[in-house]
Design a protein around this motif. Structure first.
Motif, PDB file in Angstrom:
ATOM      1  N   ASN A 274       1.004  -1.221   0.056  1.00 58.52           N
ATOM      2  CA  ASN A 274       0.083   0.065  -0.062  1.00 58.52           C
ATOM      3  C   ASN A 274       0.781   1.437  -0.050  1.00 58.52           C
ATOM      4  O   ASN A 274       0.406   2.175   0.536  1.00 58.52           O
ATOM      5  N   ASN A 275       2.075   1.206  -0.362  1.00 56.36           N
ATOM      6  CA  ASN A 275       2.777   2.357  -0.516  1.00 56.36           C
ATOM      7  C   ASN A 275       2.278   3.264  -1.498  1.00 56.36           C
ATOM      8  O   ASN A 275       2.476   3.022  -2.857  1.00 56.36           O
ATOM      9  N   ILE A 276       1.707   4.540  -1.254  1.00 57.85           N
ATOM     10  CA  ILE A 276       0.858   5.246  -2.106  1.00 57.85           C
ATOM     11  C   ILE A 276       1.976   6.107  -2.930  1.00 57.85           C
ATOM     12  O   ILE A 276       1.610   6.577  -4.020  1.00 57.85           O
ATOM     13  N   SER A 277       3.097   6.115  -2.509  1.00 56.27           N
ATOM     14  CA  SER A 277       4.126   6.827  -3.480  1.00 56.27           C
ATOM     15  C   SER A 277       4.283   6.164  -4.634  1.00 56.27           C
ATOM     16  O   SER A 277       4.778   7.050  -5.547  1.00 56.27           O
ATOM     17  N   GLN A 278       4.209   5.061  -4.906  1.00 53.08           N
ATOM     18  CA  GLN A 278       4.534   4.342  -6.173  1.00 53.08           C
ATOM     19  C   GLN A 278       3.251   4.924  -7.204  1.00 53.08           C
ATOM     20  O   GLN A 278       3.436   4.690  -8.485  1.00 53.08           O
ATOM     21  N   TYR A 279       2.336   5.654  -6.629  1.00 47.75           N
ATOM     22  CA  TYR A 279       1.181   6.125  -7.611  1.00 47.75           C
ATOM     23  C   TYR A 279       1.395   7.544  -7.910  1.00 47.75           C
ATOM     24  O   TYR A 279       0.573   8.117  -8.758  1.00 47.75           O
ATOM     25  N   SER A 280       2.284   7.983  -7.530  1.00 49.93           N
ATOM     26  CA  SER A 280       2.748   9.728  -7.727  1.00 49.93           C
ATOM     27  C   SER A 280       2.701   9.945  -9.068  1.00 49.93           C
ATOM     28  O   SER A 280       2.443  11.289  -9.520  1.00 49.93           O
ATOM     29  N   TYR A 281       3.294   8.829  -9.777  1.00 52.05           N
ATOM     30  CA  TYR A 281       3.471   9.372 -11.416  1.00 52.05           C
ATOM     31  C   TYR A 281       2.169   9.745 -11.876  1.00 52.05           C
ATOM     32  O   TYR A 281       2.355  10.453 -13.075  1.00 52.05           O
ATOM     33  N   VAL A 282       0.992   9.423 -11.602  1.00 52.50           N
ATOM     34  CA  VAL A 282      -0.351   9.654 -11.947  1.00 52.50           C
ATOM     35  C   VAL A 282      -0.701  11.176 -11.919  1.00 52.50           C
ATOM     36  O   VAL A 282      -1.271  11.828 -12.757  1.00 52.50           O
ATOM     37  N   MET A 283       0.070  11.880 -10.956  1.00 54.55           N
ATOM     38  CA  MET A 283      -0.323  13.154 -10.592  1.00 54.55           C
ATOM     39  C   MET A 283      -0.127  14.196 -11.807  1.00 54.55           C
ATOM     40  O   MET A 283       0.996  14.199 -12.318  1.00 54.55           O
ATOM     41  N   GLY A 284      -1.207  14.885 -12.232  1.00 55.91           N
ATOM     42  CA  GLY A 284      -1.111  15.967 -13.417  1.00 55.91           C
ATOM     43  C   GLY A 284      -1.326  15.413 -14.698  1.00 55.91           C
ATOM     44  O   GLY A 284      -1.181  16.079 -15.493  1.00 55.91           O
TER      45      GLY A 284
END
Length: 137
Positions: free
Chosen positions: A78-88
């Motif tokens: 559940n490491n949410i930072s792995q989904y940060s690439y989707v931002m923007g």
């Protein structure tokens, strides 16, 4: 002469097969206790040296705990930072209520009930519902 050869061959084999290990806090404590037991009573260890060694032990323990915590965080699913690439980025999904294709720019990522949601406008879209993504130029 044969017994000497067997001792030498055993020593060499043992040293060659030993894994390289880091000095852990238990080994550090053993060394510290041994040092205190073996000190000359007429010239005891100075307070500054003892305090310095205890501080080193404390730092070693804290670094060990930090390393364990960081490793657990990076290995968690559940490491949410792995989904940060989707931002923007612009994403497209199928709205489950209308079956229509919708799209928008991701402005946030949420983790709830073991599922990842992307915030698009005032909606929260389940990550598995995303059908395409356009990378920002």
């Amino acid at each position: 002469m044969s017994s000497i050869q067997s001792i030498n061959s055993y020593s060499t084999a043992t040293i060659g097969n030993t894994n390289k290990q880091e000095l852990g806090k238990e080994a550090f404590l053993k060394i510290l206790v041994t040092q205190l037991q073996q000190q000359d009573p007429t010239q005891p260890q100075k307070d500054g040296e003892f305090i310095g060694q205890m501080a080193q032990l404390s730092v070693l323990e804290q670094l060990s705990n930090l390393n364990k915590s960081l490793t657990a965080y990076l290995e968690s699913s559940n490491n949410i930072s792995q989904y940060s690439y989707v931002m923007g980025n612009k994403v497209t999904w199928t709205n489950p209520e209308t079956n229509a294709q919708e799209s928008g720019v991701v402005t946030g990522v949420h983790y709830r009930d073991n599922l990842v949601y992307f915030k698009v406008g005032d909606q929260e879209i389940l990550s598995s519902a995303i059908t395409s993504m356009e990378l920002e130029k």
